[in-house]
Design a protein around this motif. Sequence first.
Motif, mmCIF file in Angstrom:
data_model
loop_
_atom_site.group_PDB
_atom_site.id
_atom_site.type_symbol
_atom_site.label_atom_id
_atom_site.label_comp_id
_atom_site.label_asym_id
_atom_site.label_seq_id
_atom_site.Cartn_x
_atom_site.Cartn_y
_atom_site.Cartn_z
ATOM 1 N N PRO A 3 -55.951 68.657 0.324
ATOM 2 C CA PRO A 3 -54.791 68.637 0.939
ATOM 3 C C PRO A 3 -53.984 67.895 -0.301
ATOM 4 O O PRO A 3 -52.501 68.472 0.179
ATOM 5 C CB PRO A 3 -54.627 67.605 2.348
ATOM 6 N N LEU A 4 -54.692 66.797 -1.230
ATOM 7 C CA LEU A 4 -54.031 67.353 -2.223
ATOM 8 C C LEU A 4 -54.585 67.193 -3.824
ATOM 9 O O LEU A 4 -55.446 66.626 -3.671
ATOM 10 C CB LEU A 4 -53.738 65.877 -2.112
ATOM 11 N N VAL A 5 -53.636 67.841 -4.161
ATOM 12 C CA VAL A 5 -54.377 67.752 -6.488
ATOM 13 C C VAL A 5 -53.521 67.563 -6.755
ATOM 14 O O VAL A 5 -52.448 67.873 -6.980
ATOM 15 C CB VAL A 5 -54.731 69.699 -5.942
ATOM 16 N N GLU A 6 -54.131 66.105 -7.858
ATOM 17 C CA GLU A 6 -53.135 65.454 -8.872
ATOM 18 C C GLU A 6 -53.215 66.230 -10.214
ATOM 19 O O GLU A 6 -54.171 66.486 -10.128
ATOM 20 C CB GLU A 6 -53.325 63.460 -8.836
ATOM 21 N N SER A 7 -52.119 65.930 -10.614
ATOM 22 C CA SER A 7 -52.799 66.933 -12.136
ATOM 23 C C SER A 7 -52.007 65.599 -13.063
ATOM 24 O O SER A 7 -51.008 65.671 -12.947
ATOM 25 C CB SER A 7 -52.655 68.537 -12.637
ATOM 26 N N GLY A 8 -51.957 66.094 -14.073
ATOM 27 C CA GLY A 8 -50.607 65.423 -15.396
ATOM 28 C C GLY A 8 -50.865 64.372 -16.271
ATOM 29 O O GLY A 8 -50.984 63.159 -16.873
ATOM 30 N N GLY A 9 -52.061 63.561 -16.090
ATOM 31 C CA GLY A 9 -52.682 62.553 -16.456
ATOM 32 C C GLY A 9 -53.380 62.329 -17.894
ATOM 33 O O GLY A 9 -52.968 63.331 -18.144
ATOM 34 N N GLY A 10 -52.959 61.556 -18.754
ATOM 35 C CA GLY A 10 -53.745 61.235 -19.950
ATOM 36 C C GLY A 10 -53.562 60.224 -20.298
ATOM 37 O O GLY A 10 -53.161 59.313 -19.994
ATOM 38 N N SER A 21 -48.318 65.062 -11.116
ATOM 39 C CA SER A 21 -48.105 66.032 -9.908
ATOM 40 C C SER A 21 -48.972 65.505 -9.060
ATOM 41 O O SER A 21 -50.105 65.457 -8.777
ATOM 42 C CB SER A 21 -48.224 68.091 -10.454
ATOM 43 N N CYS A 22 -48.271 65.838 -8.299
ATOM 44 C CA CYS A 22 -48.981 66.212 -6.624
ATOM 45 C C CYS A 22 -48.590 67.588 -5.684
ATOM 46 O O CYS A 22 -48.157 67.897 -5.322
ATOM 47 C CB CYS A 22 -48.895 65.204 -5.630
ATOM 48 N N ALA A 23 -50.148 68.925 -6.004
ATOM 49 C CA ALA A 23 -49.461 70.021 -4.920
ATOM 50 C C ALA A 23 -49.579 69.672 -3.640
ATOM 51 O O ALA A 23 -51.333 68.807 -3.392
ATOM 52 C CB ALA A 23 -49.937 70.699 -5.815
ATOM 53 N N THR A 24 -49.038 69.798 -2.603
ATOM 54 C CA THR A 24 -50.141 69.470 -1.423
ATOM 55 C C THR A 24 -49.634 70.714 -0.590
ATOM 56 O O THR A 24 -49.362 72.247 -0.521
ATOM 57 C CB THR A 24 -49.438 68.684 -0.783
ATOM 58 N N PHE A 68 -40.026 55.579 -13.487
ATOM 59 C CA PHE A 68 -40.545 56.249 -13.002
ATOM 60 C C PHE A 68 -39.795 56.454 -11.465
ATOM 61 O O PHE A 68 -38.929 56.202 -11.007
ATOM 62 C CB PHE A 68 -41.555 55.569 -11.995
ATOM 63 N N THR A 69 -39.257 57.688 -11.762
ATOM 64 C CA THR A 69 -38.875 58.311 -10.869
ATOM 65 C C THR A 69 -39.549 59.932 -10.069
ATOM 66 O O THR A 69 -40.224 60.553 -10.800
ATOM 67 C CB THR A 69 -37.319 59.289 -11.479
ATOM 68 N N VAL A 70 -39.333 59.883 -8.940
ATOM 69 C CA VAL A 70 -40.354 60.423 -8.369
ATOM 70 C C VAL A 70 -38.680 62.033 -7.928
ATOM 71 O O VAL A 70 -38.002 62.014 -7.591
ATOM 72 C CB VAL A 70 -40.513 60.022 -6.516
ATOM 73 N N SER A 71 -39.546 63.617 -8.007
ATOM 74 C CA SER A 71 -38.941 64.836 -7.296
ATOM 75 C C SER A 71 -39.846 65.665 -6.920
ATOM 76 O O SER A 71 -41.139 65.385 -6.676
ATOM 77 C CB SER A 71 -37.767 65.122 -8.948
ATOM 78 N N ARG A 72 -39.181 66.294 -6.450
ATOM 79 C CA ARG A 72 -39.919 66.870 -5.460
ATOM 80 C C ARG A 72 -39.717 69.184 -5.377
ATOM 81 O O ARG A 72 -38.245 69.023 -6.435
ATOM 82 C CB ARG A 72 -39.114 67.357 -4.011
ATOM 83 N N ASP A 73 -40.256 69.433 -5.797
ATOM 84 C CA ASP A 73 -39.933 71.207 -5.579
ATOM 85 C C ASP A 73 -40.786 71.547 -4.215
ATOM 86 O O ASP A 73 -41.731 72.148 -4.465
ATOM 87 C CB ASP A 73 -40.681 71.449 -7.267
ATOM 88 N N ALA A 74 -39.486 71.780 -3.634
ATOM 89 C CA ALA A 74 -40.167 72.760 -2.157
ATOM 90 C C ALA A 74 -40.729 73.771 -2.172
ATOM 91 O O ALA A 74 -41.755 73.842 -1.384
ATOM 92 C CB ALA A 74 -38.852 72.607 -1.387
ATOM 93 N N ALA A 75 -40.143 74.580 -3.125
ATOM 94 C CA ALA A 75 -40.956 76.061 -3.474
ATOM 95 C C ALA A 75 -41.953 76.177 -3.441
ATOM 96 O O ALA A 75 -42.807 76.852 -3.326
ATOM 97 C CB ALA A 75 -40.542 76.556 -3.913
ATOM 98 N N LYS A 76 -43.000 74.536 -4.196
ATOM 99 C CA LYS A 76 -43.855 74.684 -4.911
ATOM 100 C C LYS A 76 -44.568 73.704 -3.418
ATOM 101 O O LYS A 76 -45.785 73.558 -3.976
ATOM 102 C CB LYS A 76 -43.859 74.424 -6.414
ATOM 103 N N ASN A 77 -44.221 73.791 -3.009
ATOM 104 C CA ASN A 77 -44.820 72.088 -2.074
ATOM 105 C C ASN A 77 -45.272 71.360 -3.600
ATOM 106 O O ASN A 77 -46.230 70.431 -2.720
ATOM 107 C CB ASN A 77 -45.621 73.070 -1.203
ATOM 108 N N THR A 78 -45.058 70.460 -4.267
ATOM 109 C CA THR A 78 -44.789 69.693 -4.846
ATOM 110 C C THR A 78 -44.018 68.543 -5.110
ATOM 111 O O THR A 78 -42.653 68.548 -5.348
ATOM 112 C CB THR A 78 -45.669 70.560 -6.544
ATOM 113 N N LEU A 79 -44.717 67.634 -5.237
ATOM 114 C CA LEU A 79 -44.042 66.381 -6.014
ATOM 115 C C LEU A 79 -44.690 65.912 -7.092
ATOM 116 O O LEU A 79 -45.818 65.952 -7.574
ATOM 117 C CB LEU A 79 -43.776 65.341 -4.811
ATOM 118 N N TYR A 80 -43.337 65.376 -8.404
ATOM 119 C CA TYR A 80 -43.407 64.601 -9.463
ATOM 120 C C TYR A 80 -43.219 62.979 -9.282
ATOM 121 O O TYR A 80 -42.245 62.835 -9.013
ATOM 122 C CB TYR A 80 -42.284 65.544 -10.132
#
Length: 126
Positions: A3-10, A21-24, A68-80
Amino acid sequence: QVPLVESGGGSVQAGGSLTLSCATSTYIYTYNFVGWFRQAPGKQREGVTSQYPGGFTTYYADSVKGRFTVSRDAAKNTLYLRMNSLKPEDTAMYYCAAGPTSSVFRPLSDDGYNFWGQGTQVTVSS
């Protein structure tokens, strides 16, 4: 289906920036609190930020406010999660989590979050 897939660490140096990123799913994105939690080795998991469904209210831990700041992309169901001015103490495994408003009463506590991603590692060197 995860249900939730993170990416972008490093790995970055202190003062640097990363965006996680958190895609859901549409359902989770629309109807659940979605938060970021982190856990460093030997420490308890702590809430970093959480956002009320729809993004109307965002909660931040004191340790990350202004950085830190949270943002959203509704078209991608993704939070950043945009992380600026990173410090070595930000080093941790970062998890995206979601939970319904019926069970999340303290957004920065992990109580009530019943969906969790696999985590993404963030390492900040001094």
